[in-house]
Design a protein around this motif. Structure first.
Motif, PDB file in Angstrom:
ATOM      1  N   MET A  64     -38.088-109.982  97.258  1.00  0.00           N
ATOM      2  CA  MET A  64     -38.393-109.808  98.679  1.00  0.00           C
ATOM      3  C   MET A  64     -38.682-111.158  99.334  1.00  0.00           C
ATOM      4  N   THR A  65     -39.397-112.021  98.590  1.00  0.00           N
ATOM      5  CA  THR A  65     -39.762-113.323  99.142  1.00  0.00           C
ATOM      6  C   THR A  65     -38.531-114.144  99.472  1.00  0.00           C
ATOM      7  N   ASN A  66     -37.581-114.223  98.508  1.00  0.00           N
ATOM      8  CA  ASN A  66     -36.373-115.014  98.731  1.00  0.00           C
ATOM      9  C   ASN A  66     -35.573-114.475  99.908  1.00  0.00           C
ATOM     10  N   HIS A  67     -35.500-113.156 100.008  1.00  0.00           N
ATOM     11  CA  HIS A  67     -34.767-112.540 101.116  1.00  0.00           C
ATOM     12  C   HIS A  67     -35.420-112.893 102.448  1.00  0.00           C
ATOM     13  N   GLU A  68     -36.738-112.852 102.480  1.00  0.00           N
ATOM     14  CA  GLU A  68     -37.450-113.140 103.724  1.00  0.00           C
ATOM     15  C   GLU A  68     -37.297-114.602 104.113  1.00  0.00           C
ATOM     16  N   VAL A  69     -37.361-115.498 103.135  1.00  0.00           N
ATOM     17  CA  VAL A  69     -37.173-116.928 103.409  1.00  0.00           C
ATOM     18  C   VAL A  69     -35.790-117.186 103.987  1.00  0.00           C
ATOM     19  N   GLU A  70     -34.779-116.596 103.382  1.00  0.00           N
ATOM     20  CA  GLU A  70     -33.409-116.793 103.883  1.00  0.00           C
ATOM     21  C   GLU A  70     -33.247-116.229 105.294  1.00  0.00           C
ATOM     22  N   LYS A  71     -33.925-115.103 105.537  1.00  0.00           N
ATOM     23  CA  LYS A  71     -33.862-114.503 106.868  1.00  0.00           C
ATOM     24  C   LYS A  71     -34.503-115.423 107.907  1.00  0.00           C
ATOM     25  N   LEU A  72     -35.614-116.031 107.546  1.00  0.00           N
ATOM     26  CA  LEU A  72     -36.293-116.960 108.464  1.00  0.00           C
ATOM     27  C   LEU A  72     -35.471-118.233 108.659  1.00  0.00           C
ATOM     28  N   LYS A  73     -34.858-118.715 107.602  1.00  0.00           N
ATOM     29  CA  LYS A  73     -33.990-119.894 107.716  1.00  0.00           C
ATOM     30  C   LYS A  73     -32.833-119.608 108.679  1.00  0.00           C
ATOM     31  N   ASP A  74     -32.236-118.442 108.531  1.00  0.00           N
ATOM     32  CA  ASP A  74     -31.136-118.057 109.431  1.00  0.00           C
ATOM     33  C   ASP A  74     -31.624-117.960 110.869  1.00  0.00           C
ATOM     34  N   TYR A  75     -32.833-117.426 111.032  1.00  0.00           N
ATOM     35  CA  TYR A  75     -33.390-117.277 112.376  1.00  0.00           C
ATOM     36  C   TYR A  75     -33.502-118.643 113.052  1.00  0.00           C
ATOM     37  N   PHE A  76     -34.049-119.623 112.342  1.00  0.00           N
ATOM     38  CA  PHE A  76     -34.241-120.937 112.958  1.00  0.00           C
ATOM     39  C   PHE A  76     -32.943-121.734 113.099  1.00  0.00           C
ATOM     40  N   GLN A  77     -31.930-121.365 112.342  1.00  0.00           N
ATOM     41  CA  GLN A  77     -30.617-121.974 112.573  1.00  0.00           C
ATOM     42  C   GLN A  77     -30.029-121.496 113.896  1.00  0.00           C
ATOM     43  N   GLN A  78     -30.381-120.281 114.283  1.00  0.00           N
ATOM     44  CA  GLN A  78     -29.908-119.729 115.553  1.00  0.00           C
ATOM     45  C   GLN A  78     -30.848-120.030 116.715  1.00  0.00           C
ATOM     46  N   ASN A  79     -32.083-120.401 116.383  1.00  0.00           N
ATOM     47  CA  ASN A  79     -33.099-120.663 117.407  1.00  0.00           C
ATOM     48  C   ASN A  79     -33.733-122.032 117.139  1.00  0.00           C
ATOM     49  N   ASP A  80     -32.913-123.067 117.291  1.00  0.00           N
ATOM     50  CA  ASP A  80     -33.370-124.412 116.919  1.00  0.00           C
ATOM     51  C   ASP A  80     -33.459-125.375 118.099  1.00  0.00           C
TER      52      ASP A  80
END
Length: 323
Positions: free
Chosen positions: A1-17
């Motif tokens: 779950m942790t890895n999935h959440e980290v990747e989701k947050l990374k993707d979020y900030f790639q779109q909101n940078d």
């Protein structure tokens, strides 16, 4: 779950940078803070003023509402009331603490203190304001009465101060690298945590009440379990003394900044880097929005590469990419 959440947050900030900059002060900004409802952002400056901005979420921008004047020296720190989004308080080198209502252009109250004030915080129950000065004196102010309740002189260097979320403990970071834990309101010493081998500079509690974090001159950020008062991990991507830290509204992210030309955003539960905000100059204040993944910050004005760079700017990171 942790890895999935980290990747989701990374993707979020790639779109909101996107980072947007606003230059309304005429000198260096020392402190930024969001109101508890997230609708307003305040900034305090060396120019002796405070600016308050409205967050226009529909257009992803800040709009300056008003400039507040009254202090006769630098506004070094400010914070908002924990539950009333109209009130904020400022600490200044002019030996006063001022309480403001952003809807009015005048000070609600001005309280004279014994020294040049450098740190301030508001108790979680909203009843008390604590302010620390350069002589390591901490003054506790009754908010409703706008008067000093009592003062506590410390024999060691006091840096940042804060209540815990439950309002029954008071924490101070020290020049010896320790975290001093006092009972509240009795202010009896309960514990001294040997947190860092160098000056312990900043301290923040996460909104969920699970952790608090400290930043030090050793360039490390340490994460502590509130219930056990033990260090659970450290963050070590910065190379200079850590000047400022902030937890996101959900407690999942920790932003830390220093004289490094970037702000590190880490996933709290693993320490993994989620995002990095590039900066042109050192950063001395950061603040996460209380309901969104928006990070306000302000940098030093001294830019050896660009002598024409505008002074007194604040920035907000986390806006969507331009379409």
């Amino acid at each position: 779950m942790t890895n999935h959440e980290v990747e989701k947050l990374k993707d979020y900030f790639q779109q909101n940078d996107r980072t947007k900059e606003y230059s309304f002060h005429i000198a260096k900004v020392h402190s930024v803070a969001w109101s508890c409802d997230g609708k307003m952002l305040a900034s305090g400056s060396f120019d002796k003023t405070v600016n308050v901005y409205l967050l226009d979420s529909d257009k992803d921008r800040l709009i300056r509402e008003h400039t507040y004047k009254g202090h006769t020296d630098s506004v070094d720190q400010l914070c908002w009331h924990p539950s009333d989004p109209s009130l904020f308080v400022t600490a200044s080198g002019d030996k006063t603490v001022r309480i403001w209502d952003w809807r009015s252009s005048k000070t609600i109250a001005s309280i004279s203190t014994k020294g040049e004030n450098i740190n301030i915080c508001w108790s979680p129950d909203g009843q008390t304001i604590a302010v620390g000065n350069k002589e390591d004196l901490v003054t506790f102010i009754d908010f409703k009465g706008s008067k000093i309740q009592y003062e506590q002189q410390f024999k060691h260097e006091v840096n940042e101060i804060s209540w815990n979320n439950d309002n029954d403990l008071f924490f101070l970071t020290s020049g010896q690298g320790s975290i001093n834990v006092l009972s509240y309101p009795a202010l009896k010493p309960l514990d001294m945590l040997n947190a860092h081998p160098a000056n312990c500079i900043c301290l923040k509690f996460d909104p969920t009440g699970k952790y608090f974090a400290t930043g030090s001159a050793d360039a490390l950020v340490s994460l502590w379990d509130v219930a056990e008062l033990v260090c659970v991990r450290t963050f070590s991507r910065l190379e200079w003394p850590v000047r400022t830290i902030s937890f996101s509204y959900d407690g999942k992210l920790l932003a830390s900044a220093s004289e490094d030309l970037m702000i590190d955003i880490a996933y709290v539960e693993s320490g993994e880097k989620v995002a990095e905000v590039k900066c042109e100059t050192p950063t001395f204040t950061v603040a996460w929005h209380p309901k969104k993944h928006l990070l306000a910050f302000a940098c030093d004005d001294k830019d050896k590469y660009n002598s024409e760079r505008e002074a007194g700017s604040i920035k907000v990171f986390g806006f969507p990419k331009e379409s």
